[in-house]
Design an enzyme around this catalytic site. Structure first.
Site, PDB file in Angstrom:
ATOM      1  N   GLU A 153      38.081  38.655  39.188  1.00 58.87           N
ATOM      2  CA  GLU A 153      38.521  38.928  37.814  1.00 58.87           C
ATOM      3  C   GLU A 153      39.042  37.664  37.141  1.00 58.87           C
ATOM      4  OE1 GLU A 153      41.164  42.357  37.897  1.00 58.87           O
ATOM      5  OE2 GLU A 153      39.426  43.682  37.857  1.00 58.87           O
TER       6      GLU A 153
ATOM      7  N   GLU B  25      34.149  47.160  41.795  1.00 60.57           N
ATOM      8  CA  GLU B  25      35.365  47.969  41.659  1.00 60.57           C
ATOM      9  C   GLU B  25      35.142  49.005  40.581  1.00 60.57           C
ATOM     10  OE1 GLU B  25      39.142  45.989  41.059  1.00 60.57           O
ATOM     11  OE2 GLU B  25      38.582  44.325  42.362  1.00 60.57           O
TER      12      GLU B  25
HETATM   13  P1  P53 Z   1      45.850  48.311  39.836  1.00 59.40           P
HETATM   14  C1  P53 Z   1      43.880  44.792  35.211  1.00 59.40           C
HETATM   15  C2  P53 Z   1      42.761  45.340  34.589  1.00 59.40           C
HETATM   16  C3  P53 Z   1      41.672  45.703  35.339  1.00 59.40           C
HETATM   17  C4  P53 Z   1      41.676  45.507  36.714  1.00 59.40           C
HETATM   18  O1  P53 Z   1      44.400  47.755  39.495  1.00 59.40           O
HETATM   19  C5  P53 Z   1      42.776  44.927  37.326  1.00 59.40           C
HETATM   20  C6  P53 Z   1      43.876  44.562  36.583  1.00 59.40           C
HETATM   21  C7  P53 Z   1      45.081  43.976  37.232  1.00 59.40           C
HETATM   22  O2  P53 Z   1      46.003  44.984  37.561  1.00 59.40           O
HETATM   23  O3  P53 Z   1      42.831  44.625  38.640  1.00 59.40           O
HETATM   24  C8  P53 Z   1      41.803  44.984  39.533  1.00 59.40           C
HETATM   25  O4  P53 Z   1      46.074  48.051  41.266  1.00 59.40           O
HETATM   26  C9  P53 Z   1      41.972  44.106  40.740  1.00 59.40           C
HETATM   27  C10 P53 Z   1      42.515  44.810  41.940  1.00 59.40           C
HETATM   28  C11 P53 Z   1      43.404  45.947  41.481  1.00 59.40           C
HETATM   29  C12 P53 Z   1      42.535  46.969  40.748  1.00 59.40           C
HETATM   30  O5  P53 Z   1      41.858  46.357  39.663  1.00 59.40           O
HETATM   31  O6  P53 Z   1      46.772  47.545  38.959  1.00 59.40           O
HETATM   32  O7  P53 Z   1      40.809  43.371  41.083  1.00 59.40           O
HETATM   33  O8  P53 Z   1      43.162  43.875  42.745  1.00 59.40           O
HETATM   34  O9  P53 Z   1      44.123  46.560  42.481  1.00 59.40           O
HETATM   35  C13 P53 Z   1      43.293  48.165  40.228  1.00 59.40           C
HETATM   36  O10 P53 Z   1      45.822  49.777  39.535  1.00 59.40           O
END
Ligand code: P53
Length: 475
Positions: free
Chosen positions: A176, A373
């Site tokens: 990211e 993801e």
């Molecule tokens: P969490 C922001 C926006 C989109 C994805 O996020 C993001 C973030 C940062 O928080 O992070 C990604 O755990 C990231 C993972 C993360 C996952 O999305 O905040 O690549 O490390 O855990 C979900 O709910």
């Protein structure tokens, strides 16, 4: 009629710092995630000056995957995983980041982990840098604002490329990388790039400089990787949240276009090997005088990626605010989209946006894509008999898979695989919580750190097993 690839990489995704724990085991150094405290939906995670007594650092224990990975991978295999995306904690290999010799115990851990995956024909998909750079590189070098960090990173990349060249085929460089486009956020600057902005600095300028060094490091890593094993497939990793204009008012449309440019130019550099014109003009107009050399530009051109790895959780909307300058600031410029719902954490749920995003990437870059993801962070309820009925999670994933298939079958997007986020419950990156759960596998651990760490299968476990078994036919 198109269809999903026969060897479609169904799987799941995690990141080392969010599940391994064992933050000091076998010579591991302190990473940026080790100095981040727990927050919640209303409170940002804190960043302390080193690891201090009296704070709750949820990543220190994670879900203890470091000691339990064999049993967890067995559960992934039972779901039918063909791939498993994780990251290599840089600090297990180079505890401080600037050593010349790697830490053998750290290298051995990932050998064992990848062997365990391969035992079940699960392909490891590995991110080199996922929000976990050595903290020493922050305190001693200022993080990625320092050109020297390029060399530290490529040394790390070369070390693991060589070591795992026969075990890992799929790689990504920076997780990211474009989160830091939102340079007003201390969280993004720190997790992406180890940046702490001082009072006399312009955060936007520092971000553009750090991102440039990362993009050069990524391009150099691609080149190094291909020399080690020409069969490697090395991708970028972009956080894709499409930004829609709230209305058809031309100014709103232009604002949304600038917002997309601001958030996704990173992909232009990764995929095209050069900067987009609008950004060069913008940086010139701002008198940023960044350290970008001709050799850097040659590196960027020579190290383009093989595929676009991306996360997709939500979409954004924006509208013109009448400001004289065309600008984009996520804190102030994002507006709620009345046509979609949101999760308890305010993430707007938009399955159609996934199809839009896949088409957008394809039209811009004409490269294979990999959804590395996607998922629904929610509070789960454990019933008296231990079962967990997470129909809301199945509902979210199913709707996204319907749109994913349309993008492939009707729109011709070449999609390598799908690895939903947090296939086993883990520590949230954004909030540090355990209660924001994504998993098919429940982990008995609560926000206060209590719990047995025992694993159990949610309803979604059996649903995803069926999806994989039918190669996405039976949703
Ligand atoms: P969490 C922001 C926006 C989109 C994805 O996020 C993001 C973030 C940062 O928080 O992070 C990604 O755990 C990231 C993972 C993360 C996952 O999305 O905040 O690549 O490390 O855990 C979900 O709910």
């Amino acid at each position: 009629m198109g269809q999903l690839r026969k060897n479609f990489l169904w799987g799941g995704a995690v990141a080392a710092h969010q599940l391994e724990g064992a933050w000091q085991a076998d010579g591991k150094g302190v990473s940026v995630s080790d100095v981040m405290t727990a927050g919640d939906v209303d409170h940002q995670r804190g960043i302390t000056d080193g690891v201090l007594p009296g704070y709750n650092y949820p990543n220190h224990e994670g879900i203890d995957f470091y000691h339990r990975y064999a049993a967890d991978i067995k559960l992934f295999a039972e779901m039918g995983f063909k791939s498993f995306r994780t990251s290599i904690a840089w600090t297990r290999i180079f505890p401080n980041g600037d050593e010349t010799e790697p830490n053998e115990a750290g290298l051995q851990f990932y050998d064992d982990l990848f062997d365990e995956c391969l035992k079940y024909d699960i392909q490891p998909v590995v991110t080199l840098s996922h929000f976990e750079m050595p903290y020493h590189l922050v305190t001693e070098y200022g993080g990625w604002r320092n050109r020297q960090v390029i060399g530290f990173f490529t040394h790390f990349a070369e070390t693991v490329f060589k070591r795992y060249q026969h075990k890992v085929k799929y790689w990504m460089t920076f997780n990211e990388i474009n989160n830091q486009a939102n340079y007003h956020s201390q969280f993004s600057l720190f997790t992406n790039s180890g940046l702490k902005i001082t009072a006399d600095e312009n955060p936007e300028k520092v971000m553009y400089q750090a991102a440039h060094y990362e993009l050069v490091a990524s391009a150099q890593a691609v080149k190094i990787g291909k020399q080690i094993n020409p069969d490697f497939e090395i991708g970028c990793m972009i956080a894709m949240c499409p930004i829609y204009p709230l209305t058809a008012k031309p100014e709103d449309v232009l604002k949304a276009e600038r917002a997309m440019q601001t958030r996704y130019w990173f992909a232009d550099v990764h995929c095209h090997g050069r900067y987009p014109e609008w950004l060069l003009q913008y940086q010139t107009n701002q008198n940023y005088n960044l350290d970008i050399t001709d050799a850097d530009l040659a590196d960027l051109a020579a190290g383009t990626v093989d595929y676009i790895g991306f996360s997709y959780y939500m979409s954004f909307a924006t509208k013109d605010n009448g400001a004289a300058e065309l600008h984009y600031d996520e804190e102030h410029d994002l507006v709620p989209n009345p046509y979609v719902e949101a999760s308890e954490w305010g993430w707007q749920i938009d399955p159609v946006g996934l199809r839009y995003a896949m088409n957008w990437f394809n039209d811009h870059y004409h490269l294979p894509e990999f959804i590395v993801e996607n998922g629904f962070g929610a509070v789960d309820q454990v019933e008296a008999d231990g079962s967990i009925h997470d129909s809301y999670r199945v509902d979210y994933l199913r709707k996204h898979l319907v749109q994913m298939k349309k993008a492939v079958i009707e729109d011709g997007v070449d999609l390598m695989g799908y690895t939903p986020w947090g296939c086993i419950d883990l520590v949230s990156a954004g909030t540090g919580q355990m209660s924001k759960r994504y998993g098919f596998i429940y982990v008995d651990k609560q926000d206060d750190g209590s719990g047995t760490l025992a694993r159990s299968k949610k309803d979604s476990f059996y649903w995803y097993q069926k999806v994989i078994k039918t190669n996405g036919q039976d949703l």
